[in-house]
Design an enzyme around this catalytic site. Sequence first.
Site, short mmCIF file in Angstrom:
data_model
loop_
_atom_site.label_atom_id
_atom_site.label_comp_id
_atom_site.label_asym_id
_atom_site.label_seq_id
_atom_site.Cartn_x
_atom_site.Cartn_y
_atom_site.Cartn_z
N GLY A 117 0.82 -1.20 0.00
CA GLY A 117 0.00 0.00 0.00
C GLY A 117 0.85 1.25 0.00
N GLY A 118 0.40 2.26 0.73
CA GLY A 118 1.13 3.52 0.81
C GLY A 118 2.51 3.38 1.40
N GLY B 48 25.32 8.96 -31.24
CA GLY B 48 24.84 9.68 -30.07
C GLY B 48 25.23 9.01 -28.77
N ALA B 49 25.41 7.70 -28.79
CA ALA B 49 25.80 6.98 -27.57
C ALA B 49 27.19 7.41 -27.11
CB ALA B 49 25.75 5.48 -27.81
#
Length: 510
Positions: free
Chosen positions: A169-170, A404-405
């Site tokens: 839960g929370g 780009g890597a």
Amino acid sequence: MTNIIKELEKQRKQAREGGGKKRIDAQHARGKLTARERIDILLDEGTFEEYDMYVEHRTNDFGMAKQKFSGDGVVTGSGKINEKLVFVFSQDFTVFGGSLSEAHAEKICKIMDMAIKVGAPVIGINDSGGARIQEGVASLAGYAEVFQRNVLASGVIPQISVIMGPCAGGAVYSPAMTDFIFMVKDTSFMFVTGPDVVKTVTQENVSQEELGGAKTHTSKSSVADGAFNNDIETLQEVKNLIDLLPSSNREKSMKINLEFQNLEPDLSLDTLVPDNPNKPYDMKELITKVVDNNYFFEIQPDFAKNMITGFGRIQGRTVGFVANQPLVLAGCLDIDSGKKGGRFVRFCDCFNIPIVTFVDVPGFLPGVSQEHNGIIKNGAKLLFAYAEATVPKVTIITRKAYGGAYVVMASKHLRGDINYAWPSAEIAVMGAKGAVEILFRNEIKDKKKIAKRTDEYTDQFVNPFIASKRGFIDDVIKPHSTRRRIAIALDNLENKELSSPSKKHDNIPL
């Protein structure tokens, strides 16, 4: 006074018994330690200073006035791990199933406030049934107070969550906001809604282990950073991690007086990268040969295995390592590695830990699934993290660094401080074969011409020297000298200062 002291001892004995022998035996029968046993293993002997031992809940609804236990289901206090001050809370499943009440939350908040104030890590041992239903909204308010402190502490002190039972839960959102989460195999679980609720709502049959067990969260969801066989092993690994981390963002990663390997050449590294550029090798071998005493503490070893993240020391100084793993997906960057690497880099930057990056990356992983699931934004997380990091950054390109890597992996263009390459490095927009097929597509049917063009492209671009001539690579180094060159770079960068434009905070692509 004698009678008062006797009464004090009686009260303390009662508090230490938690929910009583029967419930303690039940805890042991599940293969789990009690809250206090866990603290005893975690902290240096005789250093635990307990706070709020006698706190009790304050609710009278549902017959709770007759059910009170000293401590109210959580043990809190401070102590030391290898002489380093830490604050700790350990939920006691033998008392109301470790459920969180208003008073329980207040105890946790108190030690978190103290930890922020003095600059010391917080370790939370979670073993709880969740919010105490009998208290209603008061228990929910308690969780919210804990969450707020998790946010305030973030980037100020290291926060480690250890899941040693249920966390549902929370309750899961406090660990989720901490820096690292460790779980125990077979006995710890995390989920927002349990198997019964899932079945009711979606008609799916799933076990606790499948839904939120250690294997699920370390290999699929990436919620957890590591899973271990039992309570004792898990706590020992937490101690090992704490030993590597600074106490707060006030500290810099400095050399410490520990025994460490010398800086003599390791000739085995000269043959680590195979002659065949398509043949993989284990990047972990390089990392373990570079760090002190070959000790590397890996973070999230079972998730996004194409990227390696973790901590080690070089000459006693803690360093964060990020590396592509050629053994998995050829080391390509994908959605999962972007998230994993980005978060790790940001942690290191928060706590002044230098970052060493080993690069062997042929590019971003292609595919419809990757594009549809957001590789653009997830890849940008790693790029953003490296670009904003102001800690010392040392990069070594061992083999491929394409497209780009190449830029994303701590290149000079993202404020990399020292960028080295091995002679085997290939720095280019793409591999020779693919580049030639695009540049000379009209000649593609002539195999001899294409082979010649490929050789020409390889000689001209697929090497570290073009980048070196432009100053994007500071030096092409011999592999066997890697440890020494990193050590020198970190020494030189120890007093690095770098400022960024004034802002409230950045807006990383989440």
